[in-house]
Motif scaffolding. Structure first.
Motif, PDB file in Angstrom:
ATOM      1  N   SER A   1     110.777   6.456 -36.533  1.00  0.00           N
ATOM      2  CA  SER A   1     110.209   7.666 -37.139  1.00  0.00           C
ATOM      3  C   SER A   1     110.781   7.917 -38.527  1.00  0.00           C
ATOM      4  N   VAL A   2     112.094   7.746 -38.680  1.00  0.00           N
ATOM      5  CA  VAL A   2     112.733   7.971 -39.988  1.00  0.00           C
ATOM      6  C   VAL A   2     112.262   6.935 -40.998  1.00  0.00           C
ATOM      7  N   VAL A   3     112.240   5.678 -40.593  1.00  0.00           N
ATOM      8  CA  VAL A   3     111.798   4.618 -41.504  1.00  0.00           C
ATOM      9  C   VAL A   3     110.347   4.843 -41.930  1.00  0.00           C
ATOM     10  N   LEU A   4     109.500   5.201 -40.967  1.00  0.00           N
ATOM     11  CA  LEU A   4     108.092   5.431 -41.284  1.00  0.00           C
ATOM     12  C   LEU A   4     107.925   6.629 -42.214  1.00  0.00           C
ATOM     13  N   ALA A   5     108.714   7.682 -42.010  1.00  0.00           N
ATOM     14  CA  ALA A   5     108.642   8.854 -42.893  1.00  0.00           C
ATOM     15  C   ALA A   5     109.067   8.491 -44.304  1.00  0.00           C
ATOM     16  N   ILE A   6     110.115   7.690 -44.440  1.00  0.00           N
ATOM     17  CA  ILE A   6     110.574   7.267 -45.773  1.00  0.00           C
ATOM     18  C   ILE A   6     109.521   6.397 -46.451  1.00  0.00           C
ATOM     19  N   VAL A   7     108.917   5.494 -45.693  1.00  0.00           N
ATOM     20  CA  VAL A   7     107.872   4.617 -46.254  1.00  0.00           C
ATOM     21  C   VAL A   7     106.679   5.441 -46.720  1.00  0.00           C
ATOM     22  N   LEU A   8     106.241   6.381 -45.895  1.00  0.00           N
ATOM     23  CA  LEU A   8     105.103   7.227 -46.283  1.00  0.00           C
ATOM     24  C   LEU A   8     105.428   8.079 -47.501  1.00  0.00           C
ATOM     25  N   ASN A   9     106.669   8.510 -47.612  1.00  0.00           N
ATOM     26  CA  ASN A   9     107.067   9.307 -48.773  1.00  0.00           C
ATOM     27  C   ASN A   9     107.016   8.498 -50.062  1.00  0.00           C
ATOM     28  N   GLU A  10     107.201   7.184 -49.942  1.00  0.00           N
ATOM     29  CA  GLU A  10     107.184   6.326 -51.127  1.00  0.00           C
ATOM     30  C   GLU A  10     105.777   5.889 -51.515  1.00  0.00           C
ATOM     31  N   VAL A  11     104.810   6.099 -50.624  1.00  0.00           N
ATOM     32  CA  VAL A  11     103.425   5.718 -50.924  1.00  0.00           C
ATOM     33  C   VAL A  11     102.834   6.723 -51.917  1.00  0.00           C
ATOM     34  N   LYS A  12     102.280   6.225 -52.982  1.00  0.00           N
ATOM     35  CA  LYS A  12     101.724   7.097 -54.023  1.00  0.00           C
ATOM     36  C   LYS A  12     100.200   7.217 -53.955  1.00  0.00           C
ATOM     37  N   ALA A  13      99.540   6.289 -53.262  1.00  0.00           N
ATOM     38  CA  ALA A  13      98.085   6.347 -53.139  1.00  0.00           C
ATOM     39  C   ALA A  13      97.706   7.404 -52.101  1.00  0.00           C
TER      40      ALA A  13
ATOM     41  N   GLY B   1     119.299   5.191 -63.864  1.00  0.00           N
ATOM     42  CA  GLY B   1     119.053   3.786 -63.572  1.00  0.00           C
ATOM     43  C   GLY B   1     119.069   3.403 -62.114  1.00  0.00           C
ATOM     44  N   ALA B   2     119.034   4.383 -61.206  1.00  0.00           N
ATOM     45  CA  ALA B   2     119.040   4.053 -59.785  1.00  0.00           C
ATOM     46  C   ALA B   2     117.698   3.462 -59.367  1.00  0.00           C
ATOM     47  N   THR B   3     117.747   2.388 -58.606  1.00  0.00           N
ATOM     48  CA  THR B   3     116.523   1.781 -58.101  1.00  0.00           C
ATOM     49  C   THR B   3     115.950   2.652 -56.979  1.00  0.00           C
ATOM     50  N   ARG B   4     114.748   2.321 -56.546  1.00  0.00           N
ATOM     51  CA  ARG B   4     114.126   3.083 -55.458  1.00  0.00           C
ATOM     52  C   ARG B   4     114.949   2.989 -54.185  1.00  0.00           C
ATOM     53  N   PHE B   5     115.480   1.808 -53.912  1.00  0.00           N
ATOM     54  CA  PHE B   5     116.304   1.636 -52.724  1.00  0.00           C
ATOM     55  C   PHE B   5     117.576   2.479 -52.807  1.00  0.00           C
ATOM     56  N   LYS B   6     118.209   2.518 -53.984  1.00  0.00           N
ATOM     57  CA  LYS B   6     119.415   3.328 -54.172  1.00  0.00           C
ATOM     58  C   LYS B   6     119.109   4.809 -53.980  1.00  0.00           C
ATOM     59  N   ARG B   7     117.954   5.248 -54.448  1.00  0.00           N
ATOM     60  CA  ARG B   7     117.584   6.664 -54.299  1.00  0.00           C
ATOM     61  C   ARG B   7     117.386   7.012 -52.821  1.00  0.00           C
ATOM     62  N   ILE B   8     116.839   6.066 -52.063  1.00  0.00           N
ATOM     63  CA  ILE B   8     116.673   6.295 -50.623  1.00  0.00           C
ATOM     64  C   ILE B   8     118.031   6.375 -49.935  1.00  0.00           C
ATOM     65  N   ILE B   9     118.920   5.447 -50.277  1.00  0.00           N
ATOM     66  CA  ILE B   9     120.227   5.364 -49.616  1.00  0.00           C
ATOM     67  C   ILE B   9     121.107   6.560 -49.955  1.00  0.00           C
ATOM     68  N   TYR B  10     121.126   6.983 -51.214  1.00  0.00           N
ATOM     69  CA  TYR B  10     122.087   7.992 -51.652  1.00  0.00           C
ATOM     70  C   TYR B  10     121.512   9.401 -51.801  1.00  0.00           C
ATOM     71  N   ILE B  11     120.195   9.532 -51.670  1.00  0.00           N
ATOM     72  CA  ILE B  11     119.599  10.874 -51.765  1.00  0.00           C
ATOM     73  C   ILE B  11     118.824  11.212 -50.500  1.00  0.00           C
ATOM     74  N   THR B  12     117.817  10.397 -50.173  1.00  0.00           N
ATOM     75  CA  THR B  12     116.931  10.729 -49.051  1.00  0.00           C
ATOM     76  C   THR B  12     117.674  10.762 -47.721  1.00  0.00           C
ATOM     77  N   ILE B  13     118.373   9.689 -47.405  1.00  0.00           N
ATOM     78  CA  ILE B  13     119.030   9.602 -46.092  1.00  0.00           C
ATOM     79  C   ILE B  13     120.129  10.653 -45.912  1.00  0.00           C
ATOM     80  N   PRO B  14     121.035  10.869 -46.898  1.00  0.00           N
ATOM     81  CA  PRO B  14     122.044  11.930 -46.706  1.00  0.00           C
ATOM     82  C   PRO B  14     121.449  13.312 -46.501  1.00  0.00           C
TER      83      PRO B  14
END
Length: 398
Positions: free
Chosen positions: A189-201, A294-307
């Motif tokens: 559920s968490v992974v799917l929510a993060i993936v959907l949040n990154e979808v821009k279409a 300069g944070a990549t998308r993955f870094k933003r997920i790890i250090y912002i979204t997940i915490p």
């Protein structure tokens, strides 16, 4: 306790990192101030700042190995209420008012919200509180004529369950199945929510969300017939594709993965809504600040979204832990039915209670087992909440 902020001398960023372990989300409880205009949300010392933005900008800079001596560490400092009342700026940060709320005024002000909650409150009151006196049935030899005034037999109904050969089996099955559902389901559920949040279409997002929600509204009875069409020995889709004749309904070893896949397929889309709502509530400024640094998308997920998603995950997990001794009756009974071959791994406490009542007609036995479930669930919730409150206070229920 009342807090305000006091500005301390400049500390190198490495010192702050060493003292507070920035990778730990607990650092969000401490605040960083900077005069640097290149950090989004920072202003002059006389103004207040966007604390969260700077905290996560600091995360990103640490990941890149940068240091800056112009960052200031602000500690939590205790003040009396009178002192804070004299600090106009501090009072803007901290609400020091201790006014008593008039319950009738509060009820009238938010009448539509309380009206919206009324059906759930009435349902809970009738089926969760008015039924509490009937717990006494678990300690009686129930008679339909005398009702709750039936003869008292003490713990004999509990002895019937714990001395039976099924006591350990159904308890083990309930725990194993629910722990699998809890861990794997939460991760999906968490992974799917993060993936959907990154979808821009947006069009794709709407279609995919609708498709993921659709299985939740399908009855388990219908799912059981769909599964039979897939796993059937003679006409099953899977056997025909693989060219085999495996009788899945008489082979218990296959069913933990099968039940787990069915649970993920049916419930993940619905559970994702809660986590997706929590993610959309995160301040966009945090992502912008990290992107600028300069944070990549993955870094933003790890250090912002997940915490920032961690408190929601903890609360949802704690709520699930409370029902870890309750199996999904609709799912397991509709799929397994009375298949004796699969009962050793798929018979849970709920289905056992139902079959016990169906075979004996004695509600006392069923009530005793149900009370056992409730007591263990109650203990588990308080224990889990106590552990979370010690390790991660923001994720505790109470």
């Amino acid at each position: 306790e009342i807090y305000t902020l006091s500005l301390h001398d400049a500390l190198p960023i490495s010192v702050i990192a060493k003292r507070h372990a920035l990778a730990n989300t607990k650092f969000c409880r401490h605040f960083v101030f900077s005069r640097n205009s290149d950090i989004p949300g920072s202003h002059l010392q006389s103004q207040y700042i966007n604390i969260k933005q700077i905290c996560f900008t600091l995360y990103v800079r640490l990941c890149r190995g940068e240091q800056s001596s112009s960052l200031y560490y602000i500690e939590e400092t205790h003040y009396s209420e009178r002192m804070i009342a004299n600090m106009s700026k501090a009072s803007a940060l901290v609400d020091v008012s201790k006014k008593r709320v008039n319950p009738f005024k509060e009820l009238w002000t938010n009448k539509f919200l309380y009206l919206l909650a009324l059906p759930a409150v009435v349902y809970t009151f009738i089926f969760s509180y008015l039924t509490l006196p009937y717990i006494v049935i678990a300690f009686e030899k129930f008679n339909y004529k005398t009702g709750v005034f039936s003869p008292f037999v003490g713990l004999k109904n509990f002895e019937y369950f714990f001395k039976s050969s099924w006591a350990w089996t159904v308890t083990r099955n309930t725990l194993v199945i629910n722990i699998l559902f809890l861990i794997v389901g939460t991760v999906c559920s968490v992974v799917l929510a993060i993936v959907l949040n990154e979808v821009k279409a947006k069009k794709f997002l709407k279609v995919s969300q609708s498709m993921m929600l659709f299985p939740y509204f399908i009855s388990w009875v219908i799912v059981s017939y769909m599964l039979q069409g897939i796993l059937g020995t003679e006409t099953g889709l899977l056997n025909n594709l693989m060219g085999t004749r495996i009788n899945y309904y008489s082979t218990p070893g296959y069913w933990y993965p099968i039940l787990l896949i069915l649970n993920i397929w049916k419930n993940t889309g619905y559970n994702t809504i809660v986590y997706l709502a929590a993610i959309t509530g995160i301040d966009e400024g945090l992502y912008e600040a990290a992107y600028i640094d300069g944070a990549t998308r993955f870094k933003r997920i790890i250090y912002i979204t997940i915490p920032l998603l961690a408190p929601t995950i903890c609360i949802m997990t704690l709520m699930s832990v409370g029902r870890i001794f309750y199996g999904d009756f609709g799912m397991l009974y509709a799929i397994i039915r009375d298949n004796s071959s699969l009962m050793p791994i798929a018979e849970v406490i709920d289905t056992y209670v139902y079959r016990t009542f169906k075979n004996t007609g004695d509600p006392s036995l069923s009530m005793a087992i149900g009370l056992y479930q409730s007591i263990v669930g109650f203990i588990l919730v308080f224990t889990a909440n106590w552990i979370v409150r010690r390790k991660f206070p923001d994720g505790a229920l109470f």
